[in-house]
Structure formats: C-alpha cells, structure tokens
Motif scaffolding. Structure first.
Motif, mmCIF file in Angstrom:
data_model
loop_
_atom_site.group_PDB
_atom_site.id
_atom_site.type_symbol
_atom_site.label_atom_id
_atom_site.label_comp_id
_atom_site.label_asym_id
_atom_site.label_seq_id
_atom_site.Cartn_x
_atom_site.Cartn_y
_atom_site.Cartn_z
ATOM 1 N N TRP A 27 14.120 -3.783 7.251
ATOM 2 C CA TRP A 27 14.261 -3.953 5.574
ATOM 3 C C TRP A 27 13.425 -2.911 5.143
ATOM 4 C CZ3 TRP A 27 10.221 -4.495 2.275
ATOM 5 C CH2 TRP A 27 10.627 -5.081 0.849
ATOM 6 N N LEU A 28 12.307 -2.235 5.791
ATOM 7 C CA LEU A 28 11.693 -1.179 5.136
ATOM 8 C C LEU A 28 12.385 0.018 5.229
ATOM 9 C CD1 LEU A 28 7.931 -1.641 6.925
ATOM 10 C CD2 LEU A 28 9.065 -2.078 4.313
ATOM 11 N N ASP A 29 13.270 0.115 6.470
ATOM 12 C CA ASP A 29 14.056 1.349 6.693
ATOM 13 C C ASP A 29 15.201 1.179 5.664
ATOM 14 O OD1 ASP A 29 12.573 2.110 8.807
ATOM 15 O OD2 ASP A 29 13.885 1.177 10.406
ATOM 16 N N THR A 32 15.940 0.806 -0.424
ATOM 17 C CA THR A 32 15.892 2.124 -1.159
ATOM 18 C C THR A 32 14.883 1.749 -2.559
ATOM 19 O OG1 THR A 32 17.975 2.588 -0.455
ATOM 20 C CG2 THR A 32 17.274 3.669 -2.421
ATOM 21 N N VAL A 33 15.082 0.617 -3.080
ATOM 22 C CA VAL A 33 14.253 0.386 -4.306
ATOM 23 C C VAL A 33 12.935 0.404 -3.954
ATOM 24 C CG1 VAL A 33 13.609 -1.194 -6.008
ATOM 25 C CG2 VAL A 33 16.242 -0.815 -5.425
ATOM 26 N N MET A 34 12.558 -0.094 -2.756
ATOM 27 C CA MET A 34 10.901 -0.243 -2.452
ATOM 28 C C MET A 34 10.705 1.405 -2.032
ATOM 29 S SD MET A 34 8.114 -1.485 -1.792
ATOM 30 C CE MET A 34 8.378 -3.357 -1.773
ATOM 31 N N ARG A 35 11.225 2.258 -1.524
ATOM 32 C CA ARG A 35 10.946 3.361 -0.921
ATOM 33 C C ARG A 35 10.749 4.089 -2.452
ATOM 34 N NH1 ARG A 35 11.659 5.577 3.939
ATOM 35 N NH2 ARG A 35 12.037 4.055 5.504
ATOM 36 N N ARG A 36 11.562 4.142 -3.364
ATOM 37 C CA ARG A 36 11.440 4.942 -4.554
ATOM 38 C C ARG A 36 10.222 4.347 -5.084
ATOM 39 N NH1 ARG A 36 16.955 3.845 -6.772
ATOM 40 N NH2 ARG A 36 18.532 4.902 -5.148
ATOM 41 N N TRP A 90 1.094 -6.528 -2.608
ATOM 42 C CA TRP A 90 0.099 -5.463 -2.699
ATOM 43 C C TRP A 90 -1.184 -6.135 -2.036
ATOM 44 C CZ3 TRP A 90 2.610 -1.215 -2.646
ATOM 45 C CH2 TRP A 90 3.886 -1.063 -3.673
ATOM 46 N N LEU A 91 -1.394 -4.892 -0.747
ATOM 47 C CA LEU A 91 -2.740 -4.998 -0.185
ATOM 48 C C LEU A 91 -3.728 -4.059 -0.711
ATOM 49 C CD1 LEU A 91 -1.387 -5.887 3.285
ATOM 50 C CD2 LEU A 91 -2.363 -7.382 1.570
ATOM 51 N N ILE A 92 -3.189 -3.081 -1.492
ATOM 52 C CA ILE A 92 -4.185 -2.055 -2.223
ATOM 53 C C ILE A 92 -4.192 -2.321 -3.677
ATOM 54 C CG2 ILE A 92 -3.715 -0.576 -0.075
ATOM 55 C CD1 ILE A 92 -1.645 0.974 -2.071
ATOM 56 N N THR A 93 -5.069 -1.396 -4.195
ATOM 57 C CA THR A 93 -5.179 -1.456 -5.652
ATOM 58 C C THR A 93 -4.398 -0.216 -6.122
ATOM 59 O OG1 THR A 93 -7.256 -2.212 -5.700
ATOM 60 C CG2 THR A 93 -6.468 -1.145 -7.604
ATOM 61 N N THR A 94 -3.197 -0.432 -6.795
ATOM 62 C CA THR A 94 -2.355 0.426 -7.530
ATOM 63 C C THR A 94 -3.094 0.971 -8.693
ATOM 64 O OG1 THR A 94 -0.908 -0.726 -8.776
ATOM 65 C CG2 THR A 94 -0.407 -0.389 -6.205
ATOM 66 N N ASP A 95 -2.423 2.188 -9.361
ATOM 67 C CA ASP A 95 -2.729 2.590 -10.963
ATOM 68 C C ASP A 95 -1.964 2.006 -11.736
ATOM 69 O OD1 ASP A 95 -4.737 4.148 -9.328
ATOM 70 O OD2 ASP A 95 -3.634 5.980 -9.699
ATOM 71 N N ASP A 96 -1.089 1.157 -11.527
ATOM 72 C CA ASP A 96 -0.096 0.557 -12.071
ATOM 73 C C ASP A 96 -0.390 -1.079 -12.284
ATOM 74 O OD1 ASP A 96 1.890 -0.694 -13.762
ATOM 75 O OD2 ASP A 96 3.581 0.881 -12.921
ATOM 76 N N SER A 97 -0.977 -1.470 -13.580
ATOM 77 C CA SER A 97 -1.491 -2.960 -13.312
ATOM 78 C C SER A 97 -0.403 -4.009 -13.013
ATOM 79 C CB SER A 97 -2.292 -3.171 -14.511
ATOM 80 O OG SER A 97 -1.149 -3.006 -15.688
ATOM 81 N N ARG A 98 0.963 -3.565 -13.483
ATOM 82 C CA ARG A 98 2.045 -4.277 -13.041
ATOM 83 C C ARG A 98 2.501 -4.576 -11.739
ATOM 84 N NH1 ARG A 98 6.737 -1.224 -15.413
ATOM 85 N NH2 ARG A 98 5.369 0.555 -14.462
ATOM 86 N N ASP A 99 1.880 -3.910 -10.699
ATOM 87 C CA ASP A 99 2.029 -3.869 -9.306
ATOM 88 C C ASP A 99 0.882 -4.538 -8.815
ATOM 89 O OD1 ASP A 99 4.419 -2.440 -9.470
ATOM 90 O OD2 ASP A 99 3.628 -0.718 -9.535
ATOM 91 N N GLN A 100 -0.062 -5.150 -9.493
ATOM 92 C CA GLN A 100 -1.164 -5.628 -8.638
ATOM 93 C C GLN A 100 -0.889 -6.954 -7.715
ATOM 94 O OE1 GLN A 100 -4.119 -4.183 -8.576
ATOM 95 N NE2 GLN A 100 -2.959 -2.598 -9.580
ATOM 96 N N ILE A 101 0.183 -7.713 -8.231
ATOM 97 C CA ILE A 101 0.534 -8.899 -7.445
ATOM 98 C C ILE A 101 1.668 -8.789 -6.722
ATOM 99 C CG2 ILE A 101 1.043 -11.312 -7.605
ATOM 100 C CD1 ILE A 101 -0.923 -11.361 -10.166
ATOM 101 N N ARG A 102 2.792 -8.354 -7.126
ATOM 102 C CA ARG A 102 3.970 -8.305 -6.621
ATOM 103 C C ARG A 102 4.990 -7.218 -7.078
ATOM 104 N NH1 ARG A 102 8.088 -12.639 -9.265
ATOM 105 N NH2 ARG A 102 7.472 -12.066 -11.438
ATOM 106 N N LEU A 103 6.081 -7.058 -6.385
ATOM 107 C CA LEU A 103 6.920 -6.096 -6.955
ATOM 108 C C LEU A 103 8.263 -6.899 -7.704
ATOM 109 C CD1 LEU A 103 7.751 -3.587 -3.972
ATOM 110 C CD2 LEU A 103 6.818 -3.042 -6.403
#
Length: 103
Positions: A27-29, A32-36, A90-103
């Motif tokens: 799935w990770l490999d 494409t959307v996640m990689r972008r 997400w297990l890290i803090t991102t600089d985009d608040s929309r990404d704090q919980i999920r994609l």
C-alpha cells in the motif's frame, strides 16, 4: 486487521491498518496520493519526505496502536465513517492543521 506505521528515516510518520506487513508495504509503495502528500507536508518547517527515501511499513508498537485506536474512534464517531480501518492517523505534528488527525 492490524495497525502498522509508515516510517521514514527511522521516524514514525503515520499509523494505518492492513491485513499484514506485506500488504501494508505494498500500500505504501503504490499509494500515489499519500506519496504526493508526504512530499508537500512539513513538520517543524521541514518536509516529511524528500521523495527518495524509502518508506517502510512496520507493525505499530503499543503506544502507536493506542494512538491510532483513540484518534480513529474519535474521527469515526464525529464523521460517521463506516470503515474506520481506512483512517490514517498522523503520529507527528504537521505544519498543516488539517493533517493533525487523518488524511
């Protein structure tokens, strides 16, 4: 389903669910959307992924699995999601608040 973690350069980035580690890595490999997204998102002012480093799937440890469970339950309840196993946490803090919980 089991909880797995996407790891880049030894850093746990996000938790997700899969049947086994082989399918988690596949799935990770191919996702494409996640990689972008990983190329664009920053944490602490730095890009999470340079587009070249290997993204590895590994089984989540107990703290990572608990974080996935807690946050996915919150999201599933608030958004009335029928397939909570499809939630990425997400297990890290991102600089985009929309990404704090999920994609």
């Amino acid at each position: 389903m089991q909880t797995y973690v996407a790891e880049i350069d030894g850093r746990a980035i996000f938790a997700f669910r899969s049947i086994d580690v082989v399918r988690a890595q596949a799935w990770l490999d191919i996702h494409t959307v996640m990689r972008r997204r990983l190329e664009r998102i920053e944490s602490g002012g730095l890009r999470i992924w340079n587009g070249h480093a290997q993204i590895l799937a590994r089984k989540a440890n107990s703290a990572e699995a608990a974080a996935w469970s807690e946050l996915s339950d919150e999201v599933a309840e608030s958004d009335q999601i029928e397939e909570p196993d499809n939630i990425t946490v997400w297990l890290i803090t991102t600089d985009d608040s929309r990404d704090q919980i999920r994609l």
